[in-house]
Design a protein around this motif. Structure first.
Motif, short mmCIF file in Angstrom:
data_model
loop_
_atom_site.label_atom_id
_atom_site.label_comp_id
_atom_site.label_asym_id
_atom_site.label_seq_id
_atom_site.Cartn_x
_atom_site.Cartn_y
_atom_site.Cartn_z
N UNK A 45 0.80 -1.14 -0.01
CA UNK A 45 0.06 -0.05 0.04
C UNK A 45 0.83 1.29 -0.13
N UNK A 46 1.95 1.21 0.87
CA UNK A 46 2.78 2.64 0.87
C UNK A 46 3.39 2.64 -0.66
N UNK A 47 3.85 1.54 -1.34
CA UNK A 47 4.45 1.73 -2.63
C UNK A 47 3.44 2.32 -3.59
N UNK A 48 2.26 1.91 -3.46
CA UNK A 48 1.08 2.18 -4.29
C UNK A 48 0.73 3.89 -3.81
N UNK A 49 0.62 4.14 -2.93
CA UNK A 49 0.47 5.68 -2.61
C UNK A 49 1.35 6.41 -2.87
N UNK A 50 2.64 5.92 -2.74
CA UNK A 50 3.82 6.66 -3.10
C UNK A 50 3.70 7.15 -4.35
N UNK A 51 3.24 6.21 -5.40
CA UNK A 51 3.19 6.30 -6.82
C UNK A 51 1.97 7.37 -6.92
N UNK A 52 1.15 7.14 -6.35
CA UNK A 52 -0.22 8.08 -6.55
C UNK A 52 0.23 9.52 -6.11
N UNK A 53 0.84 9.86 -5.07
CA UNK A 53 1.21 11.14 -4.73
C UNK A 53 2.29 11.74 -5.60
N UNK A 54 3.27 11.15 -6.04
CA UNK A 54 4.22 11.39 -7.05
C UNK A 54 3.64 11.49 -8.52
N UNK A 55 2.49 10.95 -8.56
CA UNK A 55 1.61 11.31 -9.89
C UNK A 55 1.01 12.60 -9.70
N UNK A 56 0.47 12.96 -8.88
CA UNK A 56 -0.24 14.32 -8.60
C UNK A 56 0.65 15.63 -8.74
N UNK A 57 1.79 15.22 -7.89
CA UNK A 57 2.94 16.27 -8.13
C UNK A 57 3.36 16.36 -9.56
N UNK A 58 3.64 15.33 -10.34
CA UNK A 58 3.97 15.28 -11.74
C UNK A 58 3.06 15.92 -12.74
N UNK A 59 1.71 15.77 -12.28
CA UNK A 59 0.78 16.42 -13.17
C UNK A 59 0.66 17.84 -12.95
N UNK A 60 0.93 18.22 -11.59
CA UNK A 60 0.78 19.70 -11.43
C UNK A 60 1.88 20.31 -11.87
N UNK A 202 0.45 2.96 -9.47
CA UNK A 202 -0.41 3.11 -8.36
C UNK A 202 -1.73 2.37 -8.30
N UNK A 203 -2.21 2.30 -9.69
CA UNK A 203 -3.61 1.53 -9.59
C UNK A 203 -3.56 -0.16 -9.15
N UNK A 204 -2.15 -0.65 -9.90
CA UNK A 204 -2.09 -1.99 -9.60
C UNK A 204 -1.64 -2.43 -8.19
N UNK A 205 -0.66 -1.34 -7.42
CA UNK A 205 -0.20 -1.57 -6.21
C UNK A 205 -1.39 -1.48 -5.09
N UNK A 206 -1.95 -0.32 -5.42
CA UNK A 206 -3.18 -0.03 -4.35
C UNK A 206 -4.35 -1.14 -4.41
N UNK A 207 -4.58 -1.52 -5.70
CA UNK A 207 -5.51 -2.63 -5.89
C UNK A 207 -4.93 -4.06 -5.28
N UNK A 208 -3.76 -4.23 -5.40
CA UNK A 208 -3.10 -5.56 -4.88
C UNK A 208 -3.36 -5.52 -3.38
N UNK A 209 -2.94 -4.28 -2.97
CA UNK A 209 -2.99 -4.34 -1.45
C UNK A 209 -4.31 -4.42 -0.61
N UNK A 210 -5.25 -3.91 -1.52
CA UNK A 210 -6.61 -4.20 -0.84
C UNK A 210 -7.17 -5.66 -1.26
N UNK A 211 -6.78 -6.23 -2.31
CA UNK A 211 -6.92 -7.63 -2.51
C UNK A 211 -6.31 -8.65 -1.79
N UNK A 212 -5.24 -8.34 -1.09
CA UNK A 212 -4.59 -9.18 -0.13
C UNK A 212 -4.85 -8.79 1.50
N UNK A 213 -5.76 -7.86 1.72
CA UNK A 213 -5.91 -7.17 2.68
C UNK A 213 -4.89 -7.03 3.73
#
Length: 278
Positions: A45-60, A202-213
């Protein structure tokens, strides 16, 4: 044009080496940051959230600079591939660290430059694998092995499984590098290349984190959040953007060889910041 000529000839100028060393230092400290953030945020989850936050910074950042990320240029399939490879690398990396030691992880993960050199030889016509490069890589890897030798032990069956996972992570890291370098016909900007990698992972890692609970965020204390911010902004956004700029201008195999510096910086960062024995 002069820079492109030097890159094709296989040389790295002083500016490239300085940027590479800065990236390796950032990635080395990142190993400490991951250890800290893992105490309060589940790894995948941490790796996925890291990618998500970095994506937002990159888009900005791209919006401010007028760099287009969503224009149709036929690169979506390529973007999905590198995003999946990047996500897979971190799944195997974190999964392997659950089973093996950090020293074993460093050794097997940093076989990646060898995979890059072989992949570049096979798929990148301008980067043949010559004897000098093989010797240089072998010496660099030997230096890395000596740097972590005191932490190496004969592996148990469980650690062998972890070592194999780290080796797969190294292969995926190398594959990502070669795939990005190979598709120069797409004329992708470093910003769009990084966007593909971060957004899809971000999508894959967060989704995987939720899948493995996974346990998710268990201890959001300030130190954990600072470590997470460092990974997200300084590493995943700033240093990765610099890395993809370098990939667009210099030989992939030469750039990958510098990654041997990363665990050395990591060892010193662990000693300075975590009190680990150097």
């Amino acid at each position: 044009m002069a820079r492109s000529a030097r890159a094709s000839a296989g040389s790295l100028d002083a500016a490239a080496m300085a940027i590479l060393m800065a990236c390796c230092a950032a990635w080395g400290v990142n190993q400490v940051a991951i250890k800290i953030s893992n105490t309060g945020i589940s790894p995948i989850l941490g790796a996925g959230l890291r990618s998500l936050v970095a994506t937002l910074f990159l888009m900005a950042w791209c919006w401010i600079r007028g760099v287009r990320l969503f224009n149709r240029d036929g690169s979506l399939g390529h973007g999905i591939v590198i995003g999946l490879l990047f996500a897979g690398e971190f799944v195997f990396l974190y999964w392997g660290l659950v089973l093996t030691t950090a020293s074993h992880s460093v050794i097997f993960l940093y076989t990646a430059p060898f995979f890059v050199a072989v992949g570049a030889h096979l798929f990148l016509p301008d980067e043949p694998l010559r004897a000098g490069k093989v010797v240089g890589l072998a010496l660099a890897f030997a230096g890395l092995w000596l740097a972590v030798a005191d932490g190496l032990t004969f592996p148990t069956r469980r650690e062998l499984q972890g070592d194999l996972l780290e080796l797969i992570a190294a292969l995926m890291w190398a594959a990502t590098t070669v795939v990005i370098k190979r598709r120069t016909d797409l004329r992708l900007t470093p910003q769009k290349t990084l966007f593909y990698q971060l957004a899809f992972s971000a999508v894959v890692l967060i989704g995987l984190s939720l899948a493995v609970k996974e346990a998710a965020i268990t201890d959001p204390r300030p130190l954990v959040l600072i470590a997470f911010f460092y990974q997200s902004v300084l590493v995943a956004f700033v240093s990765y953007l610099a890395w993809f700029w370098l990939l667009a201008h210099y030989p992939a195999s030469n750039l990958a060889a510098f990654s041997f510096w990363t665990p050395v910086f990591g060892v010193f960062a662990g000693g300075l910041l975590l009190g680990e024995r150097i």
